[in-house]
Motif scaffolding. Structure first.
Motif, PDB file in Angstrom:
ATOM      1  N   GLN A  66       0.833  -1.192   0.000  1.00 24.78           N
ATOM      2  CA  GLN A  66       0.000   0.000   0.000  1.00 24.78           C
ATOM      3  C   GLN A  66       0.871   1.246   0.000  1.00 24.78           C
ATOM      4  N   ILE A  67       0.489   2.201  -0.836  1.00 31.69           N
ATOM      5  CA  ILE A  67       1.155   3.501  -0.908  1.00 31.69           C
ATOM      6  C   ILE A  67       0.122   4.563  -0.539  1.00 31.69           C
ATOM      7  N   THR A  68       0.443   5.402   0.424  1.00 30.17           N
ATOM      8  CA  THR A  68      -0.471   6.452   0.858  1.00 30.17           C
ATOM      9  C   THR A  68       0.226   7.805   0.788  1.00 30.17           C
ATOM     10  N   GLY A  69      -0.563   8.793   0.418  1.00 29.37           N
ATOM     11  CA  GLY A  69      -0.091  10.164   0.416  1.00 29.37           C
ATOM     12  C   GLY A  69      -1.108  11.046   1.114  1.00 29.37           C
ATOM     13  N   ASN A  70      -0.697  11.698   2.182  1.00 33.51           N
ATOM     14  CA  ASN A  70      -1.588  12.579   2.938  1.00 33.51           C
ATOM     15  C   ASN A  70      -1.183  14.030   2.731  1.00 33.51           C
ATOM     16  N   ASN A  71      -2.182  14.878   2.500  1.00 32.85           N
ATOM     17  CA  ASN A  71      -1.953  16.312   2.305  1.00 32.85           C
ATOM     18  C   ASN A  71      -0.965  16.552   1.158  1.00 32.85           C
TER      19      ASN A  71
END
Length: 782
Positions: A752-757
């Motif tokens: 999983q790859i997540t990007g916040n803001n």
């Protein structure tokens, strides 16, 4: 035939112009749907791609061929299996909300909603799997997955407690369901896994009127409807954790998102059973306790040199004992200073800062014939270091509970909890490296809670009795080399409080209209302090339910009073600052008088391209008296206790589920008006969000959340006594998540790859809470 390969395709066939395309020819031919028209169209398309011109070599088109093969074969390879149904009580025929639906081999599950319905999507069905549906106090339903008819109604039979029964799970009292009607939002396990974030505050971005603030030192603290963090009660498995925070605000950092099964956000101050002193609302967090043997390992790396290592183990022993352990260790270099005065302004860079955190949860559950005994331990450790300063925080929570029959009385729930918190700050003199000032704050709380529910026909009576014992020790020592410590300050306080709360719910229906019912709630809470003073706080509410396919509409209204009691820490600091000039006078309670009106509606068409649409709208008004006046960036500095404030607002949610069986869409909004920013500083005037989720049959999961936060205003008096106004400009940003889940036999792996803001529009405005943050995670479940 060539080496056992199938016979060549009959002429004319363009595939034979180059042998590198032969495998793709056979793969496409055998994986295509059986209809002849699809074969003919597909072969015609392939001829055009693979043989556009005799002068072009076929090897240049081999990548296109492979991609086309994968695209055409995916509908057959995915074959997602969907399970739907309804769970009801076999005797009353009433739907059972919160029943567990679980597949043994796939290790996938969900729970039923308000109407007893469930929906579960299997990306990779396992042959010979078993479907299990269970609810506490009822016999389990078991059936082979192949034998279950989709859309069936499953009737569970209540268990009769007998001496020779093997295991009978007690009926756990759910106070969330017993509360006065209110607005609320549930964050499910599916949403938590889909977001993939390590920052618990990111889970609340799509919950209207909710905001997370704080940093690694002050903790992750939650606001609801413009409240202060101390005015939100946070429960973990039924245990109040508010006194973990420095200003009696709960620190959500003690929990990792991976350890959470579900989060219920209950809004408004009129929550009789759970909301003592909670002018904003209640957050009820349920941690995971898997009853099947499981091992989960997860590693994550991300921005700011962050590293996470997560482990989760479930180990049943026989049919009566269950052990669960969850642990997380992570490191971070935040690159900024955590100065209180810089919370809403530019931050001071700090490259020599290191932060380490540990979360540990250990639970032991023993199932008796008449009930269930559980003992849990939760530990949270923070080690924050920078030049000339070190913060060391240790929080321990020990929970013991029994649910079941006691001395012949059925459905009794008893909890005994002990909390210990040690917060130590060490400051080093920059001019004299051997001189250190060490301040420590020790808090201890004993909480005993007794719950009992009475049912008569359609009426319910929920009673809660509770006892609190709080202790606070604050000390400051000066240490110089090997010399004995010099005591600079000592203070100790303790407090006792008793409370009794009850909610009576009367259900009524029209004789000829079974689809139209209403429920009247009457509640009260009596608070008795150690000083001898007592306070009676009434609440009331009514909810009407219209349930006739395809609509379910439930309007509600509530009204009530609440009281927030200043903590030992509040009294200690006020006494030091001599706000009222008397060391013997305690601060008085703050009071709330509030009302709310709203409606929830669900539309299930049954035959359209989506499963359901859920909508909610609520209007609220909350007037607060006797409010403590604090400085915005110094929550422990109290100036006076004369404040009044009126908070009004409106919020709404629209959710479209299962669009084309693969997509969920949702949008939220809220508008908030704070009459006195001197008392409630930096509360956003409004906000909205949009979220899209996609689930493929091949294990691919996508999520995107766009959110907007409106302007925030604060008033406060500076050191010269002048009234100052500060404003935080509005901003918007985007969160994204891409994950792929793969089954390898009985094991399951996920990347999983997540990007916040990702727009980074807020920067360091709220420390790291809304700063751009990228992360890659790999997990394996055995």
């Amino acid at each position: 035939m060539r080496n056992g390969a199938p016979a060549p395709c009959p002429e004319p066939n363009p595939f034979y112009r180059d042998e590198t395309s032969l495998p793709c020819c056979y793969l496409v031919w055998f994986l295509l749907p059986p209809q002849e028209r699809w074969k003919e169209r597909s072969l015609a398309l392939l001829r055009g791609i693979l043989n556009p011109s005799p002068s072009i070599p076929m090897r240049q088109f081999l990548p296109i061929t492979l991609l086309l093969c994968l695209f055409l074969s995916s509908p057959l390879l995915s074959q997602p299996h969907e399970l739907t149904g309804t769970v009801i009580d076999a005797g009353t025929r009433q739907p059972l909300k919160g029943a567990n639906v679980y597949l043994v081999k796939s290790r996938r599950g969900t729970e039923t909603g308000e109407d007893g319905r469930f929906h579960l999507v299997l990306e990779f069905p396992i042959p010979g799997d078993t479907l299990v549906i269970g609810f506490v106090g009822y016999a389990d339903y078991r059936a082979a997955l192949a034998d279950y008819a989709d859309g069936s109604t499953v009737a569970l039979k209540p268990l009769t407690i007998r001496e020779d029964s093997i295991v009978v799970r007690a009926h756990r009292i759910d106070l969330v369901k017993q509360e006065i009607p209110h607005a609320g939002t549930a964050i499910t396990l599916q949403t938590i896994e889909l977001r993939g974030t390590s920052e618990i505050g990111d889970l609340f971005k799509t919950v209207p009127s909710v905001r997370i603030e704080g940093n690694d030192i002050s903790g992750r603290r939650i606001q609801i409807r413009g409240s202060d963090p101390a005015e939100v009660n946070v429960y973990v498995d039924g245990i109040l954790i508010n006194n973990v925070g420095l200003d009696n605000a709960a620190d959500l950092s003690i929990l990792s998102p991976e350890s959470i099964e579900r989060i219920d956000v209950l809004k408004g101050p009129n929550l009789t059973l759970l909301g003592s002193g909670a002018f904003g609302g209640v957050v009820n967090i349920i941690t995971r306790r898997d009853q099947q043997r499981r091992v989960l390992l997860k590693g994550k790396v991300g921005s700011f040199r962050s590293r996470y290592l997560v482990g989760d183990v479930a180990f049943p022993i026989g049919r009566r004992i269950l052990l669960n352990y969850f642990g997380q260790f992570n490191t971070l270099k935040p690159e900024i200073e955590y100065f209180p005065g810089e919370q809403y302004s530019d931050k001071t860079p700090g490259k020599q800062i290191d932060t380490q955190k540990q979360n540990h949860h250990l639970s032991f559950t023993y199932y008796l014939n008449a009930g269930e005994f559980s003992s849990r331990f939760i530990g949270y450790f923070l080690d924050y270091r920078r030049p000339f300063r070190r913060t060391d925080r240790r929080n321990f929570l020990w929970v013991n509970s029994y649910t079941g029959s006691l001395l012949g009385i059925p459905e009794v729930d008893i909890k005994v909890n002990y909390l210990y918190s040690d917060d130590t700050v060490e400051l080093q003199d920059a001019r004299q490296s051997e001189v250190r000032d060490v301040s420590s704050l020790l808090t201890r709380r004993l909480d005993v809670k007794l719950l009992k529910k009475f049912v008569a026909d359609r009426n319910e009576f929920q009673v809660l009795a509770e006892y609190f014992h709080d202790e606070l020790d604050r000390r400051t020592d000066r240490r110089q080399g090997a010399s004995p410590a010099l005591a600079l300050y000592r203070a100790g306080l303790y407090d006792n409080r008793w409370s009794l709360a009850a909610v009576l719910a009367f259900r009524n229906a029209v004789n000829d209209l079974e689809y139209l019912t209403w429920k009247t709630h009457l509640g009260f809470r009596e608070e008795l302090l150690a000083t001898g003073k007592s306070y009676f706080l009434p609440t009331a509410g009514i909810q009407v339910v219209y349930d006739r396919a395809p609509w379910r509409i439930a309007p509600y209204i509530n009204w009530g009073k609440n009281a927030h009691f200043p903590t030992l820490l509040d009294n200690a600091f006020v006494r030091l600052q001599q706000v009222d000039g008397s060391d013997s006078t305690r601060l008085q309670p703050e009071f709330s008088n509030a009302a709310e009106i709203g409606v929830r509606a669900v539309y299930r068409p049954g035959a359209l391209s989506f499963e359901e649409v859920e909508m909610s709208l609520s209007f609220f008004r909350n007037r607060i008296f006797n409010k403590l006046l604090r400085r915005p960036n110094e929550p422990l500095t109290v100036n006076s206790q004369v404040g009044r404030n009126l908070t009004t607002g409106v919020e709404g949610v629209i959710i479209l589920r299962r669009l084309f069986r693969r997509v969920n869409l949702s949008t939220t909004f809220n508008v908030l008006n704070i009459s006195n920013p001197l008392l409630y500083a930096y509360k956003p005037e409004g906000g909205y969000s949009f979220q899209a989720e996609y689930f493929s049959g091949m294990g691919l999961r996508l999520s995107a959340t766009y959110f907007y936060e409106g302007q925030s205003v604060a008033w406060f008096y500076d050191t010269g006594g002048n009234l100052v106004t500060r404003t935080i400009a509005p901003f918007h940003d985007l969160d994204v998540s891409v994950g792929y889940r793969l089954h390898l036999g009985k094991a399951q792996a996920q990347v999983q790859i997540t990007g916040n803001n990702v727009f980074d529009n807020s920067g360091f405005r709220d420390f790291l809470l809304k700063k751009r943050f990228w992360q890659v995670a790999l997990s394996v479940k055995l």
